[in-house]
Enzyme design. Sequence first.
Site, PDB file in Angstrom:
ATOM      1  N   GLY A 244       0.820  -1.199   0.000  1.00  0.00           N
ATOM      2  CA  GLY A 244       0.000   0.000   0.000  1.00  0.00           C
ATOM      3  C   GLY A 244       0.853   1.247   0.000  1.00  0.00           C
ATOM      4  N   HIS A 245       0.207   2.379   0.183  1.00  0.00           N
ATOM      5  CA  HIS A 245       0.883   3.674   0.153  1.00  0.00           C
ATOM      6  C   HIS A 245       1.076   4.265   1.540  1.00  0.00           C
ATOM      7  CE1 HIS A 245      -0.495   4.445  -4.303  1.00  0.00           C
ATOM      8  NE2 HIS A 245       0.204   3.333  -4.140  1.00  0.00           N
TER       9      HIS A 245
END
Length: 414
Positions: A244-245
């Site tokens: 993810g970020h």
Amino acid sequence: MDSIPAFKIVLFLIFPFITADASTILPHKIFNVDNYGARADGSTDDSQAFLRAWNDACQWRGRSKVLIPLGNYMLNSVTFVGPCNGEMIFVIKGTLRAPTNPALFFTNTWIGFRYVDNLTLEGGGYLDGQGAAAWPHNDCSKNIGCLPLPISLRLDFITNSRIQKLRSINSKNAHINLFACNNINISHVRLSAPGNSPNTDGIHIGFSNNIKISSVNIGTGDDCISMVSGSQNIVISDVFCGPGHGISIGSLGRAFAKEYVMHINVVNTTFRNTQNGVRIKTWSPSSPSLASDINFQDIIMDNVNNPIIIDQDYCPFCSPTNKLIVTSLNNLRCFLGGESISQVQIRDVTFRNISGTSSSKVAIYLQCSRVVPCHKVKLVDIDLAYREAGGPAIASCSNVYGASYGKQVPSGCL
């Protein structure tokens, strides 16, 4: 010993529970969706059966439980609306599947709840967004007129409620979205989508207050948790994020200038193989706004590309050589080179006891605005190593006023 008046004995014998809270004694009335015509065959549209069960439960003057038994239920876009007459429990034991017909994709909600107080979502079941069928339709990076894809679970104007022991997989858009909510507790949920799935944020929060997120495992193609304008009094703990970020505050400054982001605590969190760790980002240029009283503490980074980042030069679709590009219907335009000119004031931010490995050489990147520099930024006991050969990790800061305390690896930023 004083004697007990006879009338009190009679009352007790007739009404032995009269002094108790009736809500702790009376059982929930169960509204089983199967009794309203739902068919757990994975292909029949059960939306209307679910709505009928909800409406009856919502109108019941007492404690209500909508039950989705084990099985595969297919739902089109559906929103369950209150206010209701009593406590509502929505128990998902089976698997809810979203449609794969492209004609049904372009809406902002798959499963929604609105205007409900004292709602519990639980049961150990699955929300299967079947996002792989829709992700190719996400062209917002190149099409300013792109149509929305549905958020798997959307809560609007929900108060004093909780989400627990559920799993969301392969959402078409974000897994969980909170808007204008107050006093929400999210715990023991697992949210997952492939790392390359577009815009599949785990939990997205906006215009909401008093939110607690704990003991969650999130792996997505976008932010594990994101907080935008109006997010206040948020506590996030015991989170595993990857892929993810990372956990992001922002993007801020595009609109809603007076809806500040304040009182955010992110603690006891692990990031593994993520694009970012803990991040604050604002558009440049932007409207004036404020993000303050933010604490990131007791965090482990495992092969994270940007472990600690403040980015006030955020413009994800801009060309690196010419940033004058219209990027949305709001006519937001990134500036033509130079330093950040964001007008979002970032202040009172602490990064404390953060350790692990960075997959990029710049482990700390604090790029603040030259118009309103960051103030009162603290780095306390930081120990981040560059994972690859090529020397130690470094820190890069601009337009930041603050101080460093304790161990500082890398050093030389504040």
